[in-house]
Write a protein that holds these residues in place. Structure first.
Motif, PDB file in Angstrom:
ATOM      1  N   PRO A 380       0.810  -1.220   0.000  1.00 48.66           N
ATOM      2  CA  PRO A 380       0.000   0.000   0.000  1.00 48.66           C
ATOM      3  C   PRO A 380       0.846   1.274   0.000  1.00 48.66           C
ATOM      4  O   PRO A 380       0.346   2.352  -0.302  1.00 48.66           O
ATOM      5  N   GLY A 401      -1.689  -1.811  -6.314  1.00 47.70           N
ATOM      6  CA  GLY A 401      -2.326  -1.606  -5.016  1.00 47.70           C
ATOM      7  C   GLY A 401      -1.707  -0.542  -4.149  1.00 47.70           C
ATOM      8  O   GLY A 401      -1.921  -0.539  -2.933  1.00 47.70           O
ATOM      9  N   SER A 403      -1.573   2.745  -2.287  1.00 51.52           N
ATOM     10  CA  SER A 403      -2.517   3.761  -1.805  1.00 51.52           C
ATOM     11  C   SER A 403      -1.740   4.698  -0.894  1.00 51.52           C
ATOM     12  O   SER A 403      -1.674   4.530   0.320  1.00 51.52           O
ATOM     13  N   ASP A 404      -1.123   5.691  -1.500  1.00 53.48           N
ATOM     14  CA  ASP A 404      -0.178   6.531  -0.776  1.00 53.48           C
ATOM     15  C   ASP A 404      -0.105   7.880  -1.485  1.00 53.48           C
ATOM     16  O   ASP A 404      -0.472   8.009  -2.660  1.00 53.48           O
ATOM     17  N   ASN A 423      -3.453   2.957  -9.715  1.00 56.13           N
ATOM     18  CA  ASN A 423      -3.274   2.747  -8.288  1.00 56.13           C
ATOM     19  C   ASN A 423      -4.265   3.639  -7.549  1.00 56.13           C
ATOM     20  O   ASN A 423      -5.284   4.053  -8.120  1.00 56.13           O
ATOM     21  N   GLN A 424      -3.985   3.930  -6.303  1.00 58.03           N
ATOM     22  CA  GLN A 424      -4.839   4.815  -5.507  1.00 58.03           C
ATOM     23  C   GLN A 424      -4.008   5.965  -4.948  1.00 58.03           C
ATOM     24  O   GLN A 424      -4.156   6.363  -3.791  1.00 58.03           O
ATOM     25  N   TYR A 426      -2.848   9.586  -4.090  1.00 56.89           N
ATOM     26  CA  TYR A 426      -3.626  10.782  -3.795  1.00 56.89           C
ATOM     27  C   TYR A 426      -2.684  11.939  -3.492  1.00 56.89           C
ATOM     28  O   TYR A 426      -1.467  11.779  -3.426  1.00 56.89           O
ATOM     29  N   ASN A 447      -5.798   7.431 -10.955  1.00 52.16           N
ATOM     30  CA  ASN A 447      -5.478   7.539  -9.540  1.00 52.16           C
ATOM     31  C   ASN A 447      -6.485   8.501  -8.895  1.00 52.16           C
ATOM     32  O   ASN A 447      -7.581   8.713  -9.440  1.00 52.16           O
ATOM     33  N   ARG A 448      -6.120   9.094  -7.763  1.00 54.62           N
ATOM     34  CA  ARG A 448      -7.027  10.013  -7.068  1.00 54.62           C
ATOM     35  C   ARG A 448      -6.338  11.352  -6.812  1.00 54.62           C
ATOM     36  O   ARG A 448      -6.509  11.966  -5.762  1.00 54.62           O
TER      37      ARG A 448
END
Length: 665
Positions: A380, A401, A403-404, A423-424, A426, A447-448
């Motif tokens: 993550p 995966g 998320s960072d 990925n995620q 942010y 992504n975000r």
């Protein structure tokens, strides 16, 4: 006193006499040596005539053999002779790639008079598909034969099997369609290259079996890639004790790898990519301690990656892409791989559970230049161990995966290629997105990420689509002069499209679709002469089609659907004669369908005009669009019968029928 002077003078004269004799002797020796090295015994007349007859059969449009006229044939271009005897031993007419000086014509059997010939290279010429002459199998002393990419054709003559002293045989890139059982005679082969031909089926299996029996363990390089060979690799493959390079890529080999492959302990390169090999990596892979390059990508392999792969201390390239691996890869797999530079584990999208698991504080023993780990679980957190890799120029961590937030150290890496898409991630992007001075590719799409679009970029291809970026596009975005692709679709960008984009003169693709942009399309993007694709769809743009779009000779895709555009200036599109896709759906165009679409756009593959206010009928000129795959004219005000000739467009895969009418069959 006079006696002493006389004695001294005699000594001096004697010394000068001896020195003169030494210099003369040395000069004669030097001349003799040079003459020997330069084939000073002279060209043998019979062999000179044989070479001239060989030249007479060749086509030499660039006068490559212009030196082939003098008495001294040993000084001709591409000819070497044997020291002392003057016999021709080498003909090297390989065409240099720097300038096309292609030879062609016929190969004269006068070459058979060159009884001492041991080296023949005619590669990278153009012999127009003629067959390799059978008589080439009669050179008893030939040790080197290279006919690669010389445009010979047909069958590989079985007579080549008579070349019992041959060590090097290169026939790659010839389009040959079989490999006869000549291997029983090639007992001294060190290198065999039959790659990039049309050899198909199980012939490769027979060749491997035959070579394993006859080659006296001499074979060091075997290249059979880029053919159509199939079947299961035989156990006899493990018999090549001295094999250093094995290239079987781009074939149709299937079944599991034979366990005997672990006996190839001298192997340095193994290329098996793009086959249909199944099963796991043999556990004995760790015995191949000299392995430097291992490529098993794009097969049907599965199972776990054995820890014994970590014993390959010489490994520099490990490519395991596009298989169905399971389990976990950990630091144990890498503890001894101190020379690893290229690591690629780009898997199929999560068909099997697979993890790349190392602790955050891990310090790798290697110094990578290239890493691609995709479609598996990594962590993550953005792997901090990447900071230790000082030689990296390529980072691909796609769909793993993470998320960072993107940490500041990432922007300080001196890299050319970065892909962290799907990925995620942010957080916000920096105002200036820059990497190395040679940065080429940046993909942070899906992504975000939030905030503003960076003001400047030093990459060539930039993908930031499908994030949460908002606010207007920076007015000075035109300062990013290196951009060739700008892809920021699927965000929340608003405001107008800045006119400064016109400064990005090398821009070839611009995708601003699916945002909240409004106002007119800029009217003066006159410097964008390299544009290939424009996608401004799914915004709130108004006004007409700008005339500059009609002056781009390379424009292939024009996607302006789902806006509020009107007919203004749309007639200028008839100048876009190279269009493949024209999408104007769901706008406010209200004219008739122009006849010039069928007359001026012969390469059109997709025509989407749905959801406008078009009137009149469907012009029969659309029947000229023989390459058309998709035609969508639905939800308009068309009122005339549909031309029956549309049924003759056999390339059509999708016809969306206009409301109120049925397609006329």
């Amino acid at each position: 006193m006079a006696s002493k002077k006389t004695t001294l003078l005699l000594h001096i004269l004697f010394f000068l006499s001896m020195l003169s004799e030494i210099l003369i002797t040395k000069a004669n020796t030097t001349n003799s040596t040079n003459a020997d090295l330069n084939q000073g015994w002279g060209c043998i007349e019979g062999e000179r005539k044989a070479l001239l007859q060989f030249k007479h059969g060749l086509i030499d449009p660039y006068s490559q053999l212009s030196s082939w006229f003098s008495v001294e044939c040993c000084k001709w271009t591409g000819v070497d002779c044997k020291n002392k005897t003057g016999n021709v031993v080498k003909i090297d007419l390989r065409n240099g790639c720097d300038f096309p000086r292609l030879l062609g014509g016929e190969i004269s059997d006068s070459l058979l008079d060159l009884k001492h010939l041991n080296y023949l290279d005619l590669s990278f010429n153009d012999f127009k598909g003629i067959q390799i002459p059978d008589f080439l199998g009669s050179f008893e002393r030939l040790r080197y034969l290279n006919l690669s990419y010389a445009s010979f054709g047909g069958m590989i003559p079985p007579h080549l099997g008579n070349l019992s002293h041959l060590c090097y045989l290169d026939l790659h890139g010839g389009g040959y369609y079989n490999s006869p059982a000549m291997q029983a005679f090639l007992r001294n082969l060190v290198t065999l290259d039959l790659s990039d031909n049309n050899i198909i089926g199980s012939e490769g299996i027979g060749l491997v079996n035959g070579l394993s029996i006859c080659c006296n363990n001499s074979l060091e390089e075997l290249h059979l890639g880029y053919n159509g060979l199939g079947g299961q690799l035989p156990d006899s493959l493990g018999s090549f004790n001295n094999l250093r390079s094995l290239d079987l890529r781009y074939n149709s080999f299937d079944g599991p790898l034979p366990n005997s492959i672990q006996h190839l302990t001298n192997l340095e390169s193994l290329y098996l990519t793009r086959n249909s090999i199944t099963g796991p990596i043999p556990m004995g892979i760790g015995n191949m301690l000299r392995m430097r390059r291992l490529d098993l990508s794009f097969n049907l392999m599965n199972g776990t990656i054995p820890k014994s792969i970590g014993q390959l201390r010489e490994l520099t390239e490990l490519i395991l892409d596009a298989n169905s691996w399971e389990g976990v890869v950990s630091k144990i797999h890498f503890n001894n791989l101190t020379k690893l530079e290229f690591l690629s584990l780009h898997l199929l999208p999560k068909k099997q559970p697979f993890r790349f698991h190392v602790r955050p504080e891990w310090i790798p023993p290697f110094s990578l230049k290239y890493i691609d780990i995709s479609n598996c679980d990594v962590s993550p957190m953005l792997p901090s161990w990447l900071r230790t890799q000082k030689r990296l120029w390529n980072i691909i961590l796609k769909n793993v995966g993470i998320s960072d937030t993107i940490l500041e150290w990432l922007w300080k890496l001196d890299i050319d290629w970065l892909d962290l898409s799907k990925n995620q991630l942010y957080g916000k992007l920096p105002n200036s997105l820059s990497f190395s001075s040679t940065a080429y590719f940046g993909d942070l799409s899906f992504n975000r990420l939030v905030g503003r679009l960076p003001c400047s970029f030093n990459v060539t291809l930039l993908f930031l689509g499908n994030n949460l970026l908002s606010s207007p596009i920076p007015s000075n975005i035109g300062d990013s002069s290196s951009l060739e692709v700008l892809h920021v679709s699927g965000n929340l960008l608003n405001g107008s499209i800045p006119a400064s984009i016109d400064k990005i003169k090398y821009l070839s693709v611009i995708d601003l679709s699916n945002n909240q942009l409004s106002g007119p399309i800029p009217k003066k993007w006159n410097n964008l002469n390299q544009l290939y694709a424009i996608d401004l769809s799914k915004n709130k743009l108004s006004g007409g089609i700008s005339s500059w779009m009609c002056s781009i000779s390379f424009l292939s895709h024009l996607i302006l659907g789902e806006n509020n555009l009107t007919r203004e200036h749309s007639s200028c599109l008839q100048n876009c004669t190279e269009l493949h896709s024209l999408d104007l759906r769901n706008n406010r165009f209200s004219s008739e369908i122009p006849e010039w679409i069928g007359e001026r756009m012969p390469s059109l593959l997709q025509l989407r005009l749905r959801g406008n206010m078009l009137i009149g009928g469907i012009p029969v000129q659309l029947c000229h669009l023989s390459h058309l795959h998709i035609l969508d004219l639905a939800i308009n005000n068309l009122s005339e019968p549909i031309p029956q000739c549309l049924g003759d467009l056999i390339a059509l895969t999708s016809v969306v029928r206009p409301k109120k009418f049925q397609f006329m069959e």
